[in-house]
Design a protein around this motif. Sequence first.
Motif, PDB file in Angstrom:
ATOM      1  N   LEU A   8       5.615   1.636   6.302  1.00 42.53           N
ATOM      2  CA  LEU A   8       4.519   0.734   6.673  1.00 42.53           C
ATOM      3  C   LEU A   8       3.610   0.457   5.479  1.00 42.53           C
ATOM      4  O   LEU A   8       3.225  -0.693   5.228  1.00 42.53           O
ATOM      5  N   ILE A   9       3.252   1.505   4.747  1.00 40.97           N
ATOM      6  CA  ILE A   9       2.413   1.332   3.558  1.00 40.97           C
ATOM      7  C   ILE A   9       3.098   0.419   2.545  1.00 40.97           C
ATOM      8  O   ILE A   9       2.484  -0.499   1.984  1.00 40.97           O
ATOM      9  N   ASP A  10       4.393   0.657   2.314  1.00 43.46           N
ATOM     10  CA  ASP A  10       5.129  -0.178   1.350  1.00 43.46           C
ATOM     11  C   ASP A  10       5.150  -1.634   1.791  1.00 43.46           C
ATOM     12  O   ASP A  10       5.059  -2.549   0.959  1.00 43.46           O
ATOM     13  N   GLY A  11       5.243  -1.861   3.108  1.00 39.64           N
ATOM     14  CA  GLY A  11       5.220  -3.236   3.618  1.00 39.64           C
ATOM     15  C   GLY A  11       3.882  -3.906   3.378  1.00 39.64           C
ATOM     16  O   GLY A  11       3.818  -5.088   3.005  1.00 39.64           O
ATOM     17  N   ILE A  12       2.790  -3.155   3.581  1.00 38.81           N
ATOM     18  CA  ILE A  12       1.448  -3.696   3.333  1.00 38.81           C
ATOM     19  C   ILE A  12       1.277  -4.031   1.853  1.00 38.81           C
ATOM     20  O   ILE A  12       0.759  -5.095   1.488  1.00 38.81           O
ATOM     21  N   ILE A  13       1.735  -3.113   0.996  1.00 39.72           N
ATOM     22  CA  ILE A  13       1.610  -3.336  -0.450  1.00 39.72           C
ATOM     23  C   ILE A  13       2.469  -4.522  -0.892  1.00 39.72           C
ATOM     24  O   ILE A  13       2.047  -5.337  -1.721  1.00 39.72           O
ATOM     25  N   ASP A  14       3.679  -4.653  -0.314  1.00 42.20           N
ATOM     26  CA  ASP A  14       4.541  -5.808  -0.634  1.00 42.20           C
ATOM     27  C   ASP A  14       3.816  -7.124  -0.351  1.00 42.20           C
ATOM     28  O   ASP A  14       3.861  -8.058  -1.159  1.00 42.20           O
ATOM     29  N   GLU A  15       3.169  -7.174   0.795  1.00 44.49           N
ATOM     30  CA  GLU A  15       2.455  -8.399   1.183  1.00 44.49           C
ATOM     31  C   GLU A  15       1.329  -8.709   0.219  1.00 44.49           C
ATOM     32  O   GLU A  15       1.117  -9.861  -0.180  1.00 44.49           O
ATOM     33  N   LYS A  16       0.592  -7.668  -0.187  1.00 43.08           N
ATOM     34  CA  LYS A  16      -0.535  -7.874  -1.081  1.00 43.08           C
ATOM     35  C   LYS A  16      -0.080  -8.183  -2.505  1.00 43.08           C
ATOM     36  O   LYS A  16      -0.799  -8.854  -3.247  1.00 43.08           O
ATOM     37  N   VAL A  17       1.105  -7.703  -2.878  1.00 38.27           N
ATOM     38  CA  VAL A  17       1.667  -8.062  -4.183  1.00 38.27           C
ATOM     39  C   VAL A  17       1.980  -9.557  -4.220  1.00 38.27           C
ATOM     40  O   VAL A  17       1.694 -10.247  -5.204  1.00 38.27           O
ATOM     41  N   GLU A  18       2.544 -10.068  -3.129  1.00 36.15           N
ATOM     42  CA  GLU A  18       2.846 -11.502  -3.057  1.00 36.15           C
ATOM     43  C   GLU A  18       1.577 -12.332  -3.145  1.00 36.15           C
ATOM     44  O   GLU A  18       1.563 -13.411  -3.734  1.00 36.15           O
ATOM     45  N   LEU A  19       0.489 -11.819  -2.557  1.00 36.82           N
ATOM     46  CA  LEU A  19      -0.786 -12.536  -2.574  1.00 36.82           C
ATOM     47  C   LEU A  19      -1.584 -12.255  -3.848  1.00 36.82           C
ATOM     48  O   LEU A  19      -2.662 -12.810  -4.038  1.00 36.82           O
ATOM     49  N   LYS A  20      -1.071 -11.351  -4.684  1.00 32.11           N
ATOM     50  CA  LYS A  20      -1.735 -10.974  -5.942  1.00 32.11           C
ATOM     51  C   LYS A  20      -3.139 -10.455  -5.699  1.00 32.11           C
ATOM     52  O   LYS A  20      -4.115 -10.930  -6.280  1.00 32.11           O
ATOM     53  N   ILE A  21      -3.234  -9.440  -4.811  1.00 31.33           N
ATOM     54  CA  ILE A  21      -4.527  -8.833  -4.475  1.00 31.33           C
ATOM     55  C   ILE A  21      -4.603  -7.423  -5.044  1.00 31.33           C
ATOM     56  O   ILE A  21      -4.107  -6.488  -4.448  1.00 31.33           O
ATOM     57  N   PRO A  22      -5.161  -7.202  -6.234  1.00 29.86           N
ATOM     58  CA  PRO A  22      -5.806  -8.208  -7.092  1.00 29.86           C
ATOM     59  C   PRO A  22      -4.866  -8.757  -8.165  1.00 29.86           C
ATOM     60  O   PRO A  22      -5.269  -9.576  -8.977  1.00 29.86           O
ATOM     61  N   SER A  23      -3.612  -8.255  -8.220  1.00 32.40           N
ATOM     62  CA  SER A  23      -2.653  -8.734  -9.201  1.00 32.40           C
ATOM     63  C   SER A  23      -1.259  -8.636  -8.578  1.00 32.40           C
ATOM     64  O   SER A  23      -1.136  -8.372  -7.384  1.00 32.40           O
TER      65      SER A  23
END
Length: 441
Positions: A8-23
């Motif tokens: 679940l954590i990896d999925g959240i991080i994957d999504e934020k990587v795509e959105l570049k939050i913060p990079s």
Amino acid sequence: MAKNDKILIDGIIDEKVELKIPSDKRDEVFEYFVFEQLLKDYDLSKDEILFGSVDGRNDGGIDGFFIFVNGHLLTGTEKFVWPKSGSVLELWIITCKHHDTFKQAPLDNLVASISELFDFGIENEHLQGDYSEELLLQRNNFKLAYRKASSKLTSFKLNFYYASRGNTEELGESIISRANQLEKLAIDCFGNCVTNFFFYGSTELIDLFRKKPNFTLELPFSDYLSSGETYILLAKLKDYYHFISDQNKLRRYLFDSNVRDFMGLNRVNEDIRNTLENENSPDFWWLNNGVTILATNAVIVGKSIQIQDIQIVNGLQTSESIFRYFGLGAKDSNNRSVLVKVIVSNNTANRDEIIRATNNQTTVELSALHATDKIQRDIEDALKLNDFFYERRTNYYKNQGITPDKILTPLYLASGFVNLILKSPEQATNLKARFMRNEDS
């Protein structure tokens, strides 16, 4: 730890990587996510979170260095309103590693750094380790905050956090021993502090992520008057305390960012405290103007009112004084009351006018008072046409669930203006939050 928490954590991080939050770098995204979740109750903006981030070359094993004075992040010392008495000082030292286990090496590094960074008898130029300018700046700020607050301290907390994607149920004895050593180091440096070390793994981070701010709350009252969609209530002090707090923490997200700064125990707040402590005084609401709440809907149900989309736009000093009074375990045997005004309005212009009028009655950030200027609303409307959201009021869109990649802050636009229009990219790169505290800026 549940088997799927790491997934679940990896999925959240994957999504934020795509959105570049913060990079788009996984370790930086994980780090920002940890800061955001651990400090959620402080309702920090993106700029404030990035200000406390000291990760990088020569960071001494410290990724996050956050200083809070009376619940407010210290981002600059020049114009910070220092409390005259009753100071609450908190320091958060955060280490983040995008590992799937907890390791001893980060704590070894942290022990070596803390042993000298917390020794204020050593000047920066005489420190043994090599430390970045960002970390040394935070050390100087912490040193000044401690000196300013030391004679007035009512509470001093040092919080250490080590976050990873690991399982906190599988911590090794050597890791726990290092954490205990860090706590002892802090106590040896600051004998009057409460020190805690916390480990956060995938399970704990998922739990924090799922905790959402509640903008719809119920407030019991003893009596009320109403006219249209405006309500004047008398609420018991203890009920109001429960309304603005959650597990003994102030719901800071309820307070519009224009009115964020608690002024400490100045003359007015000393009077409020003395009234609260003196149970022989007249009823509290006789001596206090009370609070004003803006809402999009409110419904009376029996002897309580259900309020939606709450923003407390006036009465921060009163609210924090009440919170601090009951937060220390005080009682109110006389069941005194506070006056609460609830205004229901969905008209943006009217809401801005109310916010500006109420905010102008106390000292607030200069940039906040300009948040309702026509030019600021024009920028907001223009950006919306292009699917961007202008955060002229801190965290306004963040609290509505808008993703950070769609949110632009006044400081971000100021940097763009200085870069493209004033042709000064070097100055634009170095702009900090304090830039917005000047009328010319």
